[in-house]
Design an enzyme around this catalytic site. Sequence first.
Site, short mmCIF file in Angstrom:
data_model
loop_
_atom_site.label_atom_id
_atom_site.label_comp_id
_atom_site.label_asym_id
_atom_site.label_seq_id
_atom_site.Cartn_x
_atom_site.Cartn_y
_atom_site.Cartn_z
N GLY A 10 0.85 -1.20 0.00
CA GLY A 10 0.00 0.00 0.00
C GLY A 10 0.87 1.24 0.00
O GLY A 10 2.10 1.16 0.22
N LEU A 11 0.25 2.35 -0.26
CA LEU A 11 0.99 3.60 -0.37
C LEU A 11 1.63 4.00 0.97
O LEU A 11 1.21 3.52 2.03
CB LEU A 11 0.05 4.72 -0.83
CG LEU A 11 -0.49 4.57 -2.27
CD1 LEU A 11 -1.60 5.59 -2.52
CD2 LEU A 11 0.64 4.76 -3.28
N GLY A 13 2.20 5.69 4.25
CA GLY A 13 1.25 6.29 5.20
C GLY A 13 -0.08 5.58 5.27
O GLY A 13 -0.99 5.99 6.00
N GLY A 15 -0.72 2.73 6.55
CA GLY A 15 -0.90 1.95 7.79
C GLY A 15 -0.22 0.60 7.79
O GLY A 15 -0.46 -0.22 8.69
N LYS A 16 0.64 0.35 6.82
CA LYS A 16 1.28 -0.98 6.72
C LYS A 16 2.06 -1.33 8.00
O LYS A 16 1.88 -2.39 8.57
CB LYS A 16 2.25 -1.02 5.51
CG LYS A 16 1.59 -0.81 4.17
CD LYS A 16 2.58 -0.89 3.03
CE LYS A 16 3.66 0.19 3.07
NZ LYS A 16 3.17 1.57 2.98
N SER A 84 5.87 -1.81 -2.10
CA SER A 84 5.85 -2.80 -3.21
C SER A 84 4.84 -2.42 -4.30
O SER A 84 3.82 -3.09 -4.45
CB SER A 84 5.61 -4.21 -2.67
OG SER A 84 4.70 -4.26 -1.62
#
Lengths: 199, 458
Positions: A10-11, A13, A15-16, A84
Amino acid sequence: MKGFTLWFTGLSGSGKTTLAREVEAILLERGMKVEVLDADIVRTNLSKGLGFSKEDRDTNIRRIGFVCNLLSRNGVVAIAAAISPYKAVREENRRLIKNYVEVYCKCPLETLTERDVKGLYAKALKGEIKNFTGVDDPYEEPDNAEVVVDTSKESIEESVKKIIRTLELMKLIPETGESEYSEDEEDEVKQRLKDLGYI
Amino acid sequence: MTKLVVIGLDCATPQLVFDKWLDELPNIKSVIDDALYGKMVSTIPPITVPAWTAMMTSHDPGMLGFYGFRNRKSYGYDDLYFANANYVKAKTIWNYLSRNRMSSLIMGVPQTYPPKPLNGVLIASFLTPNKDVQFTWPDDIKAELDQAAEGDYIIDVDDFRTDDKDKLLKSIYVMTERRFKAFRHFLKKDFDFAMMVEMGIDRIHHGFWRFFDKDHRLYEPGNKYENAIKDYYRYVDSEVGETLKQLDKDTSVIIVSDHGAKTMHGAICINEWFQQEGYLTLKEQPKEQTRLKMDMIDWEKTSCWGEGGYYSRIFFNVKGREPQGVIPQDEYESFRNQLIAKLEAMTDENGNLINNRIFKPEEIYRECKNIPPDLILYPGNLDWRSAGSVGTGSIHIYENDTGPDDANHAQEGIFIWRIPGKKWDKREDTISIYDIAPSILKFYGIDIPENMIGKPLI
């Protein structure tokens, strides 16, 4: 217990890392061996020296995937948290790793720009950072992620619950169960408590 | 990392361990030297569930949302559930240890059935229905457990309420011996934290208290079981000694109980009293002692009823809350206060005050999750127990309505903590059961969560 790889994409920021750490804590609590490979940390050691060109980004993701595979085939839960952005490399990792579970942390760019905790989006939009995913570099959304969490709408707790439940349903982690005593079991316990004078 | 081993002795009581028999318990005494020790104030109520869970979470019963073994699931009259591990939502010591990559051996700690996964091994407690179910984590240690116990691992003694005291005594010893053997077996594996709870002391107190306590109304000098409890304490001490021998010199040791014990004078038939005072009406008065069932009650003429046990949970029949409620909601508090005053005035058969203690749940707990009782009653401050039966013909009975039982639970248990190399500056007079979980977390260098209500002792 089976090893597997939980891959957060995910982009920046979205929340990964937060979700990865929360899930890590729960899996540890359930007695699993867990390692988190967070892209920010990986870039300071495993991928030190790599830049942000497409080639370097792919190399970084392949390296994380390689380590995740080594860990998970030895019974460890490997959790990767990396933007990724490119589908093809993610799919390479999916093919490489036997038990691969992708979590897409979905969050609209507008929300991320508003949040912009590290101030990176503001800089990217001003052109101060180049090749910034989602701004002047593409992010290819997954088509077949095992879990999609919308972190603009869900609380951390809700997203974590969704991920954990998916892992339970996939039989990758033990269920903690919410069932009560069966009727027979309850009768046995009731009798014991009566015998003991508690009821 | 220094290790910690907790030996839980359910119901071990300070007046026997510290005041009466310490010199005859050399192994426990050896731990006390240089240890922090003292009386430990238990939960209200001081019973196994919720006490051990409160100790392991530093949450009070209201925060945990269970107030005893059986709890109301709804405001229906007969909708009760047993508080098993699935209802424990607060994090335990071993949850925090697992999160911090430390391993635990947990054996016989109440409210661990059904077993939850953890980093380590868990053998559930006496609330396990039977040994055919999965009661260990991981499941495949069941066979190893029986081997380690050098016999059938015993979840709890059977036929506890019996007059066959020889048989009961023997089975308590067998249970204890096998439990300690199994614990020592698993202890050989490398755990950061290990804890066992042995139930035998609780069982022997209830079964044999009358035989040694000269203040018990049924005490007979020179009876054959006069030393049964003392001998058993000495036996438990020897098992503690064997366990201590196995530990390396740096291992820290806690010996703790969940509550204490005291002589039981008799039982207060709380529902008989409610009937006499006009609070409870039955459709038909039983001619003999009968366990109160909800379908026996004429709800339109009933404002409250009580559950028996070592204490009493009192429930009100409130209009708009219970299906056939009669107490108007705006009169709830005045009714409650009036009832408390009457309960406080309760006397024994000779007209002497028995000193009932009555608690409003919201005044003793930080919060009250799920459905608390409307009042909690300690009959005679636990010198008496509560009998729920009706048709007894008297408020006071001396033969327990659920079978022979000589002892009631007392508010204070024991606590002993030795940390090798540490000298305590002062003795603690009284420790709170809620202090134990934060103390253990601090021992391991784990941040103490804000929702724990106790304070670390170190």
